[in-house]
Design a protein around this motif. Structure first.
Motif, PDB file in Angstrom:
ATOM      1  N   LYS A 145       0.848  -1.195   0.000  1.00 19.39           N
ATOM      2  CA  LYS A 145       0.000   0.000   0.000  1.00 19.39           C
ATOM      3  C   LYS A 145       0.877   1.236   0.000  1.00 19.39           C
ATOM      4  O   LYS A 145       1.907   1.263   0.672  1.00 19.39           O
ATOM      5  CB  LYS A 145      -0.877  -0.012   1.255  1.00 19.39           C
ATOM      6  CG  LYS A 145      -1.944   1.043   1.348  1.00 19.39           C
ATOM      7  CD  LYS A 145      -2.761   0.786   2.627  1.00 19.39           C
ATOM      8  CE  LYS A 145      -3.923   1.712   2.770  1.00 19.39           C
ATOM      9  NZ  LYS A 145      -4.707   1.415   4.015  1.00 19.39           N
ATOM     10  N   ILE A 156      -3.435   3.823  -2.179  1.00 24.54           N
ATOM     11  CA  ILE A 156      -3.615   2.920  -3.309  1.00 24.54           C
ATOM     12  C   ILE A 156      -2.950   1.587  -2.985  1.00 24.54           C
ATOM     13  O   ILE A 156      -1.808   1.551  -2.506  1.00 24.54           O
ATOM     14  CB  ILE A 156      -3.061   3.547  -4.613  1.00 24.54           C
ATOM     15  CG1 ILE A 156      -3.381   2.662  -5.820  1.00 24.54           C
ATOM     16  CG2 ILE A 156      -1.572   3.847  -4.511  1.00 24.54           C
ATOM     17  CD1 ILE A 156      -3.189   3.393  -7.156  1.00 24.54           C
ATOM     18  N   LEU A 157      -3.680   0.503  -3.202  1.00 25.99           N
ATOM     19  CA  LEU A 157      -3.165  -0.819  -2.907  1.00 25.99           C
ATOM     20  C   LEU A 157      -2.360  -1.369  -4.090  1.00 25.99           C
ATOM     21  O   LEU A 157      -2.413  -0.828  -5.191  1.00 25.99           O
ATOM     22  CB  LEU A 157      -4.318  -1.773  -2.595  1.00 25.99           C
ATOM     23  CG  LEU A 157      -5.170  -1.450  -1.368  1.00 25.99           C
ATOM     24  CD1 LEU A 157      -6.290  -2.462  -1.229  1.00 25.99           C
ATOM     25  CD2 LEU A 157      -4.324  -1.389  -0.108  1.00 25.99           C
ATOM     26  N   ASN A 183      -3.068  -3.834  -5.796  1.00 25.30           N
ATOM     27  CA  ASN A 183      -3.984  -4.230  -6.876  1.00 25.30           C
ATOM     28  C   ASN A 183      -4.636  -3.038  -7.565  1.00 25.30           C
ATOM     29  O   ASN A 183      -5.456  -3.196  -8.458  1.00 25.30           O
ATOM     30  CB  ASN A 183      -5.060  -5.181  -6.352  1.00 25.30           C
ATOM     31  CG  ASN A 183      -6.009  -4.531  -5.365  1.00 25.30           C
ATOM     32  OD1 ASN A 183      -5.936  -3.320  -5.110  1.00 25.30           O
ATOM     33  ND2 ASN A 183      -6.902  -5.316  -4.795  1.00 25.30           N
ATOM     34  N   GLY A 184      -4.285  -1.820  -7.119  1.00 28.09           N
ATOM     35  CA  GLY A 184      -4.802  -0.609  -7.754  1.00 28.09           C
ATOM     36  C   GLY A 184      -6.017  -0.009  -7.087  1.00 28.09           C
ATOM     37  O   GLY A 184      -6.457   1.083  -7.486  1.00 28.09           O
ATOM     38  N   SER A 185      -6.582  -0.675  -6.100  1.00 27.28           N
ATOM     39  CA  SER A 185      -7.734  -0.118  -5.393  1.00 27.28           C
ATOM     40  C   SER A 185      -7.340   1.154  -4.666  1.00 27.28           C
ATOM     41  O   SER A 185      -6.253   1.228  -4.087  1.00 27.28           O
ATOM     42  CB  SER A 185      -8.281  -1.139  -4.391  1.00 27.28           C
ATOM     43  OG  SER A 185      -8.768  -2.273  -5.053  1.00 27.28           O
ATOM     44  N   THR A 186      -8.226   2.132  -4.689  1.00 30.01           N
ATOM     45  CA  THR A 186      -7.929   3.427  -4.094  1.00 30.01           C
ATOM     46  C   THR A 186      -8.945   3.788  -3.014  1.00 30.01           C
ATOM     47  O   THR A 186     -10.072   3.278  -2.995  1.00 30.01           O
ATOM     48  CB  THR A 186      -7.927   4.534  -5.159  1.00 30.01           C
ATOM     49  OG1 THR A 186      -9.212   4.575  -5.800  1.00 30.01           O
ATOM     50  CG2 THR A 186      -6.852   4.283  -6.206  1.00 30.01           C
ATOM     51  N   ALA A 187      -8.527   4.686  -2.134  1.00 32.32           N
ATOM     52  CA  ALA A 187      -9.403   5.201  -1.095  1.00 32.32           C
ATOM     53  C   ALA A 187      -9.039   6.653  -0.831  1.00 32.32           C
ATOM     54  O   ALA A 187      -7.872   7.037  -0.980  1.00 32.32           O
ATOM     55  CB  ALA A 187      -9.264   4.381   0.183  1.00 32.32           C
ATOM     56  N   LYS A 201     -12.510  13.759  -1.714  1.00 28.86           N
ATOM     57  CA  LYS A 201     -13.187  12.934  -2.719  1.00 28.86           C
ATOM     58  C   LYS A 201     -13.737  13.801  -3.841  1.00 28.86           C
ATOM     59  O   LYS A 201     -14.348  14.840  -3.595  1.00 28.86           O
ATOM     60  CB  LYS A 201     -14.328  12.145  -2.076  1.00 28.86           C
ATOM     61  CG  LYS A 201     -13.901  10.866  -1.425  1.00 28.86           C
ATOM     62  CD  LYS A 201     -15.090  10.134  -0.824  1.00 28.86           C
ATOM     63  CE  LYS A 201     -14.654   8.899  -0.079  1.00 28.86           C
ATOM     64  NZ  LYS A 201     -15.775   8.233   0.611  1.00 28.86           N
ATOM     65  N   SER A 258      -2.766   7.711  -8.262  1.00 33.22           N
ATOM     66  CA  SER A 258      -2.516   6.728  -9.311  1.00 33.22           C
ATOM     67  C   SER A 258      -1.053   6.299  -9.276  1.00 33.22           C
ATOM     68  O   SER A 258      -0.234   6.890  -8.568  1.00 33.22           O
ATOM     69  CB  SER A 258      -2.854   7.316 -10.680  1.00 33.22           C
ATOM     70  OG  SER A 258      -2.031   8.435 -10.959  1.00 33.22           O
ATOM     71  N   TYR A 297      -0.038  -3.510   6.197  1.00 31.98           N
ATOM     72  CA  TYR A 297      -0.752  -2.442   5.491  1.00 31.98           C
ATOM     73  C   TYR A 297      -0.703  -1.132   6.254  1.00 31.98           C
ATOM     74  O   TYR A 297      -1.396  -0.173   5.904  1.00 31.98           O
ATOM     75  CB  TYR A 297      -2.196  -2.863   5.203  1.00 31.98           C
ATOM     76  CG  TYR A 297      -2.277  -3.885   4.112  1.00 31.98           C
ATOM     77  CD1 TYR A 297      -2.167  -5.249   4.386  1.00 31.98           C
ATOM     78  CD2 TYR A 297      -2.420  -3.493   2.778  1.00 31.98           C
ATOM     79  CE1 TYR A 297      -2.203  -6.183   3.380  1.00 31.98           C
ATOM     80  CE2 TYR A 297      -2.463  -4.426   1.757  1.00 31.98           C
ATOM     81  CZ  TYR A 297      -2.361  -5.773   2.065  1.00 31.98           C
ATOM     82  OH  TYR A 297      -2.398  -6.709   1.059  1.00 31.98           O
TER      83      TYR A 297
END
Length: 117
Positions: free
Chosen positions: A33, A51-52, A54-58, A64, A70, A102
């Motif tokens: 992460k 961003i993880l 695997n590309g997942s974002t928060a 927001k 990215s 993480y």
């Protein structure tokens, strides 16, 4: 350990845009992460975006729809693009990497973002 080097901070007018980059000394695709915190006087450290692998974002609610995180594989860097900046976004932005778990265990030196007219 991962060495992180931030760049891209500066002064911008309200409503403007800015991009921050965090280059890593290790392949970013192997890091669990990565993300950004920010810190300003009197407000403490606030998580901005992450961003993880695997590309997942928060994102924090406050950013927001305005900020986008990215990965730039060519530069082996994580990029935080910030639009519609507000004076309350003024802070030192710190990049982090979570390698062992993480939770952040490596930090950059920070880059100042100032939003002011």
């Amino acid at each position: 350990q991962v060495r992180l080097e931030e760049s891209g901070g500066g002064l911008v007018q309200p409503g403007g845009s800015l991009s921050l980059s965090c280059a890593a000394s290790r392949n970013i695709l192997s890091i669990n992460k990565m993300g950004w915190y920010r810190q300003s006087p009197g407000k403490g450290r606030e998580l901005v975006a992450s961003i993880l692998a695997n590309g997942s974002t928060a994102y924090a609610d406050a950013v927001k729809g305005r900020f986008t995180i990215s990965k730039n594989r060519a530069k082996n860097a994580v990029v935080l693009h910030m639009d519609a900046l507000k004076p309350e976004d003024t802070a030192v932005y710190l990049c982090y990497a979570a390698v062992r778990t993480y939770a952040p265990d490596n930090w950059g030196q920070g880059t100042q973002v100032t939003v002011s007219s």
